[in-house]
Scaffold this motif. Structure first.
Motif, mmCIF file in Angstrom:
data_model
loop_
_atom_site.group_PDB
_atom_site.id
_atom_site.type_symbol
_atom_site.label_atom_id
_atom_site.label_comp_id
_atom_site.label_asym_id
_atom_site.label_seq_id
_atom_site.Cartn_x
_atom_site.Cartn_y
_atom_site.Cartn_z
ATOM 1 N N ALA A 96 -3.877 14.677 -2.803
ATOM 2 C CA ALA A 96 -4.412 15.139 -1.524
ATOM 3 C C ALA A 96 -5.658 14.369 -1.102
ATOM 4 N N SER A 97 -6.511 14.031 -2.059
ATOM 5 C CA SER A 97 -7.758 13.345 -1.723
ATOM 6 C C SER A 97 -7.519 11.907 -1.287
ATOM 7 N N ARG A 98 -6.346 11.351 -1.594
ATOM 8 C CA ARG A 98 -6.033 9.977 -1.205
ATOM 9 C C ARG A 98 -5.214 9.906 0.080
ATOM 10 N N ILE A 99 -4.795 11.055 0.580
ATOM 11 C CA ILE A 99 -3.977 11.094 1.783
ATOM 12 C C ILE A 99 -4.871 11.043 3.014
ATOM 13 N N GLU A 100 -4.409 10.315 4.038
ATOM 14 C CA GLU A 100 -5.061 10.314 5.339
ATOM 15 C C GLU A 100 -4.347 11.361 6.194
ATOM 16 N N TRP A 101 -5.123 12.284 6.783
ATOM 17 C CA TRP A 101 -4.541 13.405 7.507
ATOM 18 C C TRP A 101 -4.571 13.134 8.998
ATOM 19 N N HIS A 102 -3.396 13.193 9.596
ATOM 20 C CA HIS A 102 -3.178 12.741 10.974
ATOM 21 C C HIS A 102 -2.814 13.901 11.883
ATOM 22 N N VAL A 103 -3.227 13.789 13.158
ATOM 23 C CA VAL A 103 -2.852 14.779 14.156
ATOM 24 C C VAL A 103 -2.604 14.066 15.482
ATOM 25 N N LEU A 104 -1.582 14.517 16.203
ATOM 26 C CA LEU A 104 -1.271 14.010 17.537
ATOM 27 C C LEU A 104 -1.755 15.014 18.573
ATOM 28 N N VAL A 146 9.863 19.213 5.112
ATOM 29 C CA VAL A 146 9.352 17.896 5.496
ATOM 30 C C VAL A 146 7.925 17.706 5.007
ATOM 31 N N LEU A 147 7.102 18.744 5.074
ATOM 32 C CA LEU A 147 5.737 18.605 4.590
ATOM 33 C C LEU A 147 5.687 18.400 3.077
ATOM 34 N N ARG A 148 6.647 18.957 2.369
ATOM 35 C CA ARG A 148 6.717 18.686 0.932
ATOM 36 C C ARG A 148 7.034 17.210 0.690
ATOM 37 N N ILE A 149 7.982 16.676 1.433
ATOM 38 C CA ILE A 149 8.308 15.253 1.310
ATOM 39 C C ILE A 149 7.080 14.409 1.641
ATOM 40 N N ALA A 150 6.395 14.773 2.726
ATOM 41 C CA ALA A 150 5.200 14.037 3.126
ATOM 42 C C ALA A 150 4.139 14.090 2.041
ATOM 43 N N ALA A 151 3.882 15.276 1.511
ATOM 44 C CA ALA A 151 2.836 15.438 0.505
ATOM 45 C C ALA A 151 3.142 14.671 -0.770
ATOM 46 N N GLU A 152 4.411 14.534 -1.107
ATOM 47 C CA GLU A 152 4.807 13.869 -2.353
ATOM 48 C C GLU A 152 4.914 12.355 -2.217
ATOM 49 N N ILE A 178 -0.016 8.761 4.739
ATOM 50 C CA ILE A 178 -0.569 9.430 5.908
ATOM 51 C C ILE A 178 0.322 10.629 6.202
ATOM 52 N N VAL A 179 -0.249 11.820 6.156
ATOM 53 C CA VAL A 179 0.508 13.040 6.440
ATOM 54 C C VAL A 179 0.125 13.521 7.829
ATOM 55 N N ALA A 180 1.122 13.621 8.688
ATOM 56 C CA ALA A 180 0.908 14.057 10.064
ATOM 57 C C ALA A 180 1.294 15.524 10.189
ATOM 58 N N ILE A 181 0.324 16.353 10.493
ATOM 59 C CA ILE A 181 0.594 17.775 10.735
ATOM 60 C C ILE A 181 1.011 17.915 12.195
ATOM 61 N N ALA A 182 2.279 18.177 12.415
ATOM 62 C CA ALA A 182 2.804 18.186 13.781
ATOM 63 C C ALA A 182 2.331 19.409 14.539
ATOM 64 N N GLY A 183 2.074 19.218 15.823
ATOM 65 C CA GLY A 183 1.598 20.312 16.650
ATOM 66 C C GLY A 183 2.655 20.924 17.528
ATOM 67 N N ARG A 187 0.810 -1.223 0.000
ATOM 68 C CA ARG A 187 0.000 0.000 0.000
ATOM 69 C C ARG A 187 0.838 1.265 0.000
ATOM 70 N N GLY A 188 2.054 1.204 0.481
ATOM 71 C CA GLY A 188 2.901 2.383 0.564
ATOM 72 C C GLY A 188 4.157 2.223 -0.261
ATOM 73 N N PHE A 189 4.974 3.272 -0.266
ATOM 74 C CA PHE A 189 6.241 3.236 -0.990
ATOM 75 C C PHE A 189 6.030 2.834 -2.452
ATOM 76 N N ASP A 190 5.083 3.524 -3.088
ATOM 77 C CA ASP A 190 4.746 3.268 -4.496
ATOM 78 C C ASP A 190 4.339 1.822 -4.738
ATOM 79 N N GLY A 191 3.568 1.287 -3.811
ATOM 80 C CA GLY A 191 3.032 -0.057 -3.983
ATOM 81 C C GLY A 191 3.994 -1.167 -3.674
#
Length: 324
Positions: free
Chosen positions: A226-234, A176-182, A186-191, A158-162
């Motif tokens: 973006a629509s396929r990404i799961e958005w995470h928060v801690l 880091v967010l650019r790396i995450a988005a690309e 699961i993209v974690a927006i750090a708090g 499912r990850g790392f290009d299948g």
């Protein structure tokens, strides 16, 4: 909208018996994932994940997150593949650039500038993808063939290009967010934001406005992904109380005036209030920021459990606009 998922992280392992019961209790409470960190002073992450999966039936296990500069990519691939196999394909692999300078010093690992650590993170993601799909090492091919042995590979695709397990990457900065988005599933927006002028690892909690801006940035970079990404928060704090404002003021008195009381009550990185109020905030935050995957620190696992039940009941009942 994405379905909600909930998780907690293990901060310490006091004993094998207590750890097993904690994991099983988390599963009974309805948590979807248990995470392990990658810090000195904590237990080694991958044995914790294998033990957590053995103690439970359905919960995923994951790293939130590995300090990539601690790891050689080839050895990390071996750990991840083995863990994914031994957990029956329940691994979520979270990777980060590292941020605690003292840990590097204690481990004898060179502390590199942030840009170099971010470059290392992206290079490691690419190398893991290559290793997950590789046909092993040519030096072993003949011996493996003679013994009828296969090549170790992840269960998941499912990850790392299948080629491997789902990838989690998160942070606050553009790089880091650019790396995450690309790259990440699961993209974690750090708090936690580094306080300028303070030693590395000195943080403050981010505001709702900062979270919204960071999500907008990551979504723009991700484009159609973006629509396929799961958005995470801690959530850094979970505090059940009948008086949100008084409790928030007490938090600021204890930890310092990092923000106003209204900002603390509005940030997605802190949950304060009754069960109903916290559930309402979580549901509204999905519409506001896109956050559907919540993690709480282990000590808050029991306090947060009724909130999980409330959120799921409200969503099942079609009350996505619950007030709180």
């Amino acid at each position: 909208m994405a379905d909600f998922r909930f998780s907690f992280n293990i901060l310490t392992v006091d004993s094998q018996e207590k750890f097993v019961e904690t994991c099983r209790q988390g599963e009974r409470y309805g948590y979807d994932t248990v995470f392990a960190a990658d810090h000195l002073g904590h237990e080694a992450p991958f044995p914790v994940l294998v033990a957590a999966a053995a103690a439970t039936e359905r919960m995923n296990v994951g790293t939130l997150v590995l300090n990539v500069p601690f790891w050689n990519p080839a050895l990390l691939a071996r750990e991840a593949i083995t863990t994914d196999v031994l957990t029956g394909g329940r691994l979520e692999l979270g990777l980060g650039a590292g941020h605690m300078k003292w840990e590097f010093e204690e481990a004898g690992i060179p502390w590199e500038p942030f840009g170099e650590r971010a470059d290392r993170l992206e290079a490691t993601i690419r190398e893991l993808g290559r290793l997950f799909k590789a046909d092993g090492y040519p030096q072993q091919a003949a011996a493996r063939e003679s013994m009828g042995l296969g090549v170790p590979r992840p269960v998941q695709r499912r990850g790392f290009d299948g080629t491997g397990p789902p990838l989690i990457v998160g942070g606050t900065g553009d790089r880091v967010l650019r790396i995450a988005a690309e790259h990440a599933d699961i993209v974690a927006i750090a708090g936690a934001y580094q306080i300028k002028g303070q030693p590395p690892g000195t943080f403050r909690i981010g505001t709702a406005e900062e979270a919204a801006e960071r999500v907008r940035y990551a979504r723009k970079v991700a484009g159609e992904r973006a629509s396929r990404i799961e958005w995470h928060v801690l959530a850094q704090l979970v505090l059940e109380t009948a008086d949100r404002r008084a409790a928030a003021e007490a938090v600021l008195d204890r930890y310092g005036p990092m923000m106003t009381t209204d900002e603390l009550l509005d940030t997605p990185f802190v949950l304060v209030g009754t069960v109903e109020e916290m559930a309402g905030q979580i549901i509204r935050n999905r519409g506001r920021f896109g956050f559907s995957y919540y993690t709480v620190h282990g000590p808050y696992m029991e306090t947060f459990a009724p909130v999980i039940e409330r959120v799921r009941a409200e969503v099942a009942g079609g009350n996505a606009g619950i007030e709180g």
